[in-house]
Enzyme design. Structure first.
Site, PDB file in Angstrom:
ATOM      1  N   CYS A 114       0.820  -1.222   0.000  1.00  0.00           N
ATOM      2  CA  CYS A 114       0.000   0.000   0.000  1.00  0.00           C
ATOM      3  C   CYS A 114       0.849   1.265   0.000  1.00  0.00           C
ATOM      4  CB  CYS A 114      -0.955   0.009   1.193  1.00  0.00           C
ATOM      5  SG  CYS A 114      -2.161  -1.314   1.139  1.00  0.00           S
ATOM      6  N   HIS A 250      -3.287   7.620   1.727  1.00  0.00           N
ATOM      7  CA  HIS A 250      -3.660   6.295   1.231  1.00  0.00           C
ATOM      8  C   HIS A 250      -5.062   5.978   1.745  1.00  0.00           C
ATOM      9  CE1 HIS A 250      -3.885   2.100   0.435  1.00  0.00           C
ATOM     10  NE2 HIS A 250      -3.666   1.724   1.682  1.00  0.00           N
ATOM     11  N   ASN A 280      -9.885  -0.013  -0.604  1.00  0.00           N
ATOM     12  CA  ASN A 280      -8.416   0.055  -0.556  1.00  0.00           C
ATOM     13  C   ASN A 280      -7.852  -0.531  -1.851  1.00  0.00           C
ATOM     14  OD1 ASN A 280      -5.696  -0.187  -0.058  1.00  0.00           O
ATOM     15  ND2 ASN A 280      -5.932  -1.017   2.008  1.00  0.00           N
TER      16      ASN A 280
END
Ligand code: ACO
Length: 324
Positions: A114, A250, A280
């Site tokens: 990520c 993020h 996500n």
């Protein structure tokens, strides 16, 4: 005067199929209420059968090149940040190079899960600053839904597919107020691997494996680590939180985003949130959110933008951009 990198184009792509929380509650023991309350996610996009990470990356890249007013012939480096490559090798960046129809320059992937876009922007801007590239294409692209265990409701509801891209170009900067990538801060702690990982790979099981996560433990580390990265980066460049015009985190979880913003003292109106629509998307989430911000017309030349992420590794970090 110093040689820096600046962003001259941005693009993104989302697969056309959306999957709502209610859709998931038909195949998993979950509910819209549970997912929304815990994560802020309402829907995610899912790649079509046969649609790969390099297809998603290509679509985002083509838009970014168009936005920059250049063609693939004008770039000399392709970096793809991804944790869901088409193949174990070659790099997805090489597949994108082929699909763009070029054979010059260099192409490679960055793997920081990520945190991939934050790491990728650090690498790409350093490549520009040191003269190894004049114009680089940085892409964050993922097909996270292919890495999920669809029998594990604790992880299957949290992720989605998509991609975003930026074009970086060398520029001579005379003053801090001129558009450029100001700097990056990168961290990792490999001792925390067990909190978030995939249980397979070429040299262990010989399979791709599935995503495994100790959600509560990841959550426990997230706010503190990310705030540390942001504060360290600001301090290094003699800036303060009040100098930040836009915060593009993020997009893993609304509670983490709110927790970080609160801890560092950033108001909600400066924070870009897309997690409700995209879930996500790992390395793709920041360029997707950044593009949403740019498309909204709210960013002005010279605005200070802070990016941040944390992900598997654990890895975490932040970038500071003076917008073009
Ligand atoms: N639907 C319904 N119930 C569920 C679901 C679901 N999808 N998933 C888990 N549950 C249940 C659990 O089984 C548990 O039930 P029990 O109490 O009967 O045992 C209960 O809900 C609570 O489970 P927890 O895991 O303790 O739930 P928590 O409140 O911690 O929320 C979450 C889980 C959302 C994953 C949270 O821990 C979190 O946000 N962690 C951060 C993870 C993250 O964002 N990772 C992304 C990658 S890292 C990054 O990008 C920052």
């Amino acid at each position: 005067m110093s040689r820096k990198a600046k962003i001259i184009g941005i693009g993104s792509y989302l697969p056309s199929e959306t999957v709502s929380n209610d859709d998931l509650s038909k195949i998993l023991d979950t509910s819209d209420e549970w997912i929304t309350t815990r994560s802020g996610i309402k829907q995610r996009h899912r790649a079509a059968d046969g649609e790969t990470t390099s297809d998603i990356a290509l679509a985002a890249a083509q838009q970014a090149l168009g936005n920059a007013g250049i063609t693939a012939n004008d770039i000399d480096m392709i970096i793809v940040s991804t944790t869901t490559p088409d193949l174990t090798f070659p790099a997805t960046a090489a597949l994108v190079q082929k699909k763009l129809g070029i054979s010059h320059g260099a192409a490679f992937d960055v793997q920081a899960v990520c945190s991939g876009f934050v790491y990728g922007l650090s690498v790409a801007s350093a490549m520009v600053e040191t003269g190894q590239t004049e114009r680089a294409l940085l892409i964050g692209a993922e097909t996270m839904t292919r890495l999920l265990d669809w029998e594990d409701r604790a992880t299957a509801v949290l992720f989605g597919d998509g991609g975003g891209a930026v074009v970086l170009e060398a520029t001579d900067v005379n003053a801090e107020s001129e558009p450029h990538i100001i700097g990056s801060y990168l961290r990792s702690d490999g001792n925390l691997t067990d909190l978030l990982y995939v249980d397979g790979g070429p040299s262990t099981t010989g399979t791709t494996g599935k995503l495994r996560m100790q959600g509560r433990e990841v959550y426990r580390h997230a706010v503190g680590n990310i705030a540390e990265a942001i504060n360290s980066l600001l301090q290094r460049h003699a800036l303060t939180v009040d100098d930040i015009d836009w915060f593009v985190p993020h997009q893993a979880n609304k509670r983490i985003i709110d927790g970080v913003a609160k801890k560092i003292g950033l108001p909600p109106e400066k924070t870009v949130v897309t997690v409700q629509n995209h879930a996500n998307t790992s390395a793709a989430s920041i360029p997707l959110a950044l593009h949403e911000l740019v498309k909204s017309g709210r960013v002005s030349s010279g605005d200070l933008i802070m990016l941040e992420a944390m992900g598997g590794g654990l890895t975490w970090g932040a970038n500071l951009i003076r917008w073009a």
